[in-house]
Write a protein that holds these residues in place. Structure first.
Motif, PDB file in Angstrom:
ATOM      1  N   GLU A   1       4.046   1.484  -1.070  1.00  0.00           N
ATOM      2  CA  GLU A   1       4.766   1.637  -2.336  1.00  0.00           C
ATOM      3  C   GLU A   1       3.869   2.105  -3.465  1.00  0.00           C
ATOM      4  O   GLU A   1       4.284   2.857  -4.335  1.00  0.00           O
ATOM      5  CB  GLU A   1       5.441   0.311  -2.726  1.00  0.00           C
ATOM      6  N   ARG A   2       2.627   1.656  -3.451  1.00  0.00           N
ATOM      7  CA  ARG A   2       1.737   2.046  -4.548  1.00  0.00           C
ATOM      8  C   ARG A   2       1.043   3.371  -4.284  1.00  0.00           C
ATOM      9  O   ARG A   2       0.268   3.849  -5.102  1.00  0.00           O
ATOM     10  CB  ARG A   2       0.685   0.959  -4.768  1.00  0.00           C
ATOM     11  N   GLY A   3       1.296   3.947  -3.124  1.00  0.00           N
ATOM     12  CA  GLY A   3       0.717   5.248  -2.819  1.00  0.00           C
ATOM     13  C   GLY A   3      -0.711   5.198  -2.331  1.00  0.00           C
ATOM     14  O   GLY A   3      -1.368   6.223  -2.196  1.00  0.00           O
ATOM     15  N   THR A   4      -1.244   4.003  -2.082  1.00  0.00           N
ATOM     16  CA  THR A   4      -2.630   3.896  -1.647  1.00  0.00           C
ATOM     17  C   THR A   4      -2.782   4.039  -0.134  1.00  0.00           C
ATOM     18  O   THR A   4      -3.875   4.165   0.383  1.00  0.00           O
ATOM     19  CB  THR A   4      -3.229   2.546  -2.076  1.00  0.00           C
TER      20      THR A   4
ATOM     21  N   GLU B   1       0.844  -1.202   0.000  1.00  0.00           N
ATOM     22  CA  GLU B   1       0.000   0.000   0.000  1.00  0.00           C
ATOM     23  C   GLU B   1       0.881   1.254   0.000  1.00  0.00           C
ATOM     24  O   GLU B   1       0.572   2.236  -0.659  1.00  0.00           O
ATOM     25  CB  GLU B   1      -0.898   0.023   1.243  1.00  0.00           C
TER      26      GLU B   1
ATOM     27  N   GLU C   1      -1.805   6.487   1.861  1.00  0.00           N
ATOM     28  CA  GLU C   1      -2.236   7.808   2.305  1.00  0.00           C
ATOM     29  C   GLU C   1      -3.759   7.913   2.266  1.00  0.00           C
ATOM     30  O   GLU C   1      -4.381   8.441   3.173  1.00  0.00           O
ATOM     31  CB  GLU C   1      -1.602   8.880   1.411  1.00  0.00           C
ATOM     32  N   ASN C   2      -4.305   7.348   1.206  1.00  0.00           N
ATOM     33  CA  ASN C   2      -5.743   7.364   1.060  1.00  0.00           C
ATOM     34  C   ASN C   2      -6.428   6.543   2.145  1.00  0.00           C
ATOM     35  O   ASN C   2      -7.405   6.960   2.755  1.00  0.00           O
ATOM     36  CB  ASN C   2      -6.079   6.773  -0.311  1.00  0.00           C
ATOM     37  N   LEU C   3      -5.869   5.365   2.397  1.00  0.00           N
ATOM     38  CA  LEU C   3      -6.439   4.483   3.407  1.00  0.00           C
ATOM     39  C   LEU C   3      -6.397   5.166   4.773  1.00  0.00           C
ATOM     40  O   LEU C   3      -7.333   5.064   5.570  1.00  0.00           O
ATOM     41  CB  LEU C   3      -5.638   3.173   3.434  1.00  0.00           C
ATOM     42  N   MET C   4      -5.308   5.886   5.026  1.00  0.00           N
ATOM     43  CA  MET C   4      -5.176   6.557   6.315  1.00  0.00           C
ATOM     44  C   MET C   4      -6.134   7.721   6.452  1.00  0.00           C
ATOM     45  O   MET C   4      -6.476   8.110   7.561  1.00  0.00           O
ATOM     46  CB  MET C   4      -3.736   7.060   6.494  1.00  0.00           C
ATOM     47  N   ALA C   5      -6.540   8.291   5.324  1.00  0.00           N
ATOM     48  CA  ALA C   5      -7.462   9.419   5.379  1.00  0.00           C
ATOM     49  C   ALA C   5      -8.902   8.961   5.576  1.00  0.00           C
ATOM     50  O   ALA C   5      -9.788   9.770   5.795  1.00  0.00           O
ATOM     51  CB  ALA C   5      -7.347  10.253   4.107  1.00  0.00           C
TER      52      ALA C   5
END
Lengths: 378, 327
Positions: free
Chosen positions: A211-214, A209, A216-220
């Motif tokens: 490495e793919r940049g996802t 997550e 940050e979204n999950l944390m938001a």
């Protein structure tokens, strides 16, 4: 000049690789650290000739000859005889839960029959679930007995001091009478395959997550660390259970490994073990910064899991400190449990000693993971 | 009016500060955003836009300062804020190996939206994604990815939408459509804070805030910001603008010289000095180019703000940050 071989281009790549390697401290540490640690660790830990195996004595009557035999067994270094005598039931129990590797039974009237020269029976029961662990000691036994009897039987009986003539040595290889290696290997493989695959799967869970940049979204999102952990490990518990089924079916069809115990108990222990692994993997993924590091950590865990768990080399052959490390690994308890269930028919009561360490490990790994989980990008 | 006011204030932060190591990335930032406003957040790379947005939505803990977002404390109520805020990250952060529908389905479950299937279908239709619903997100072009990200970040009907450079790398038509959508959402009462580098996008905001090296250096409507800069512009058009540019650049009263096609924009703080400088340059070259008063644009103002912030703040803050920090 665009075609052909350009040393400058090769050099460009080589320099870049070195720079990147140096930046990744963990990888660098592993290149240096792994060989040293593993070499020292396993060089000293592994011993193919296990000594001081726990032994119980069941004796109908005691006497000078029995004492001499016990003393000689102790002196050989192969057997570590428990003080006092055990009842037949206790001895059987100890063989099942693995606290004893051998039970020596001297029948009533052993001393008398020995002196009379009527070849009393000497029964040796060995836990042969791991044939490699017990065979050396069994091989040495006749020699040990002869030397003990030689000292005891003097005068006219001295001639009978050799084993075949003085006593009737009966060896029972319990749980695996034919000494089939596959019976021992299959439970071990079950443990190692699960260790490798399930830890790796979840070790990649968060790092992927990130490495793919996802991430940050999950944390938001409102998802809590606990929810994320559960959501990430449960699928892989299912994944592990499928693997177990495949291995067990193959074990039955290809190797005819017996199944003495209950599938429910096996499933319960397996569930605990997979739980430990996926949670440990998840913990790795909260520590590692990228997928590469997560894989390296998995590998670093995998080596002791093979070497110190009793899978490849007899557990009791290792020095105390190595046994201590081995006991901290979930796979050690899992392999013992699976051997117990499949070969000895162990039930839940016999396995409590193996199941609580698994449960404790699981909880500890989960706690560390939640503690390590970063709630923010700080 | 007092109760209405608190109801209307969506972001209210004071003295927000964030340091990474010894580098102050956001320095004493205060913001006040009202319901239904579209506020543009502008500034050079590494000026602290992303960091400020992340502090507002609870992804970073501020080192100093306090404030509320939708009436909730940004320090204590981060988790409740997350439910009410939609956040579109700078980098595409949905799952490339999931289809559009699967991504939206995932988000709908995360926010525990009731009647999930219907909500997802409605969102797909509304943002024109229905026809592509089974396409993997990874195979989408930049514009479609951005549309998916917007759909996913508004599906739970947030009251505040934080957009971090949402249109970077998106073609003009997609940008136009994106902004139309943002305005539609704002009309329904959604508040939007959007960071951007594009001047035309800044002009589509109700209000802009300019941040440089961690500090807010200007704010207001586009007109106000241009007005308050006190800059005037002369446009020189004709031949030889290249030569004129070289000469006029070093004249007193001239701050910026920028060619726009065949025109030359000459910008300076004092109209009289500027006119004198341009006239002198024209005379010197003997060019027949025509100089006329022009409209100072936002870009001229921003370049000036950036230069003054750089000159004024650099010694205090140390090195400027070259890039936005991203984990």
């Amino acid at each position: 000049m665009s075609g052909g071989f350009s040393l400058s281009r090769v050099l460009a790549l080589m320099v870049k690789e070195f720079i990147q390697m140096r930046r990744d401290r963990l990888t660098f540490a592993m290149i240096i650290g792994i060989p040293i640690i593993q070499l020292v660790l396993f060089g000293y830990a592994i011993n193919l000739d296990p000594k001081r195996l726990p032994t119980l004595i069941v004796a109908g009557d005691g006497g000078p000859a029995s004492r001499a035999i016990v003393a000689a067994m102790e002196a050989s270094g192969y057997f570590s005889v428990a003080p006092g005598l055990a009842t037949e039931a206790e001895a059987n129990e100890a063989l099942i839960d693995g606290s004893a590797s051998y039970v020596i039974t001297l029948p009533p009237g052993f001393e008398r029959d020995l002196v009379r020269g009527s070849r009393p029976q000497l029964l040796v029961e060995a836990d042969a679930t791991d044939p490699a662990a017990t065979s050396n000691a069994l091989g040495a036994l006749p020699q040990i007995l002869s030397s003990a009897l030689k000292r005891e039987l003097t005068g006219p009986l001295a001639a009978e001091a050799s084993v075949p003539s003085a006593v009737d040595l009966v060896i029972q290889r319990r749980y695996n009478p034919e000494g089939i290696t596959a019976y021992n290997i299959v439970p071990g493989l079950l443990g190692t395959i699960l260790t490798m695959t399930t830890i790796l799967m979840t070790a990649l869970a968060l790092t992927r997550e990130i490495e793919r940049g996802t991430m940050e979204n999950l944390m938001a999102t409102p998802a809590t660390p606990f929810e994320i952990m559960i959501g990430k490990i449960v699928p892989y518990i299912g994944f592990g259970l499928v693997q177990v089924s495949v291995i067990l079916v193959c074990a039955q069809i290809l190797f005819h490994v017996p199944m003495m115990g209950s599938f429910v108990v096996l499933l319960a222990v397996t569930f605990l073990f997979i739980g430990c692994n996926v949670t440990l993997g998840y913990t790795f993924s909260t520590i590692a910064r990228n997928q590469m590091q997560a894989m390296q950590m998995t590998f670093f865990w995998f080596l002791p899991s093979i070497l110190l768990s009793g899978f490849m080399f007899p557990f009791r052959g290792m020095p105390e400190w190595a046994q201590l490390i081995g006991s901290a690994l979930p796979i050690t308890h899992y392999i013992r449990s699976v051997r117990g269930i499949m070969l000895k028919g162990s039930g839940p009561a016999d396995l409590t000693g193996e199941m609580w360490p698994l449960a404790a490990f699981w909880l500890a790994a989960g706690a560390i993971a939640l503690f390590r989980y970063r709630r923010t990008l700080d | 009016m007092a109760p209405d006011r608190s109801e209307d204030v969506v972001i209210d932060i004071h003295g927000l500060t964030k340091r990474f190591g010894d580098k102050t990335v956001v320095d004493d930032v205060s913001l006040d955003v009202r319901r239904g406003e579209i506020v543009g957040f502008l500034g050079p790379n590494g000026s602290g836009k992303t960091t400020t947005i992340r502090m507002i939505c609870g992804l970073l803990r501020p080192d100093a300062g306090s404030g509320t977002c939708l009436g909730l404390d940004i320090r204590k109520d981060a988790n409740r804020i997350k439910r009410l805020v939609g956040y579109m990250t700078q980098r595409f952060s949905y799952y490339e190996d999931l289809t559009i529908r699967e991504n939206l389905d995932f988000v709908a479950r995360i926010y525990a939206l009731p009647d999930r299937a219907a909500v997802v279908k409605r969102t797909l239709e509304r943002l024109g994604l229905y026809g592509r619903r089974d396409q993997l997100a990874g195979s989408l072009s930049g514009g479609w990815k951005q549309r998916l990200a917007l759909a996913a970040s508004v599906m739970h009907q947030p009251r505040l939408l934080l957009l971090d450079e949402p249109t970077a790398g998106v073609d003009p038509q997609a940008r136009r459509e994106f902004w139309d959508e943002i305005h539609t959402l704002a009309e329904d009462g959604l508040t939007v804070l959007v960071s951007t580098h594009y001047m035309d996008e800044a002009e589509r905001c109700h209000r802009i805030i300019y941040i440089a090296y961690g500090k807010i250096v200007a704010g207001g409507t586009v007109e106000e910001v241009i007005e308050s800069s006190g800059l005037s512009t002369i446009i020189v058009s004709g031949r030889d603008v290249g030569t004129i540019a070289k000469i006029v650049r070093d004249r007193p009263g001239v701050e910026q010289v920028a060619p726009f096609g065949n025109d030359l924009h000459v910008v300076g703080p004092d109209p009289a000095a500027l006119r004198a400088a341009v006239d002198a340059a024209l005379a010197e070259t003997g060019s027949d180019a025509v100089a006329s008063a022009g409209q100072t644009n936002l870009e001229d103002v921003f370049i000036r703000l950036m230069q003054t912030a750089q000159a004024g703040d650099l010694p205090a803050n140390g090195r400027p940050t070259a890039t936005e920090r991203s984990p």
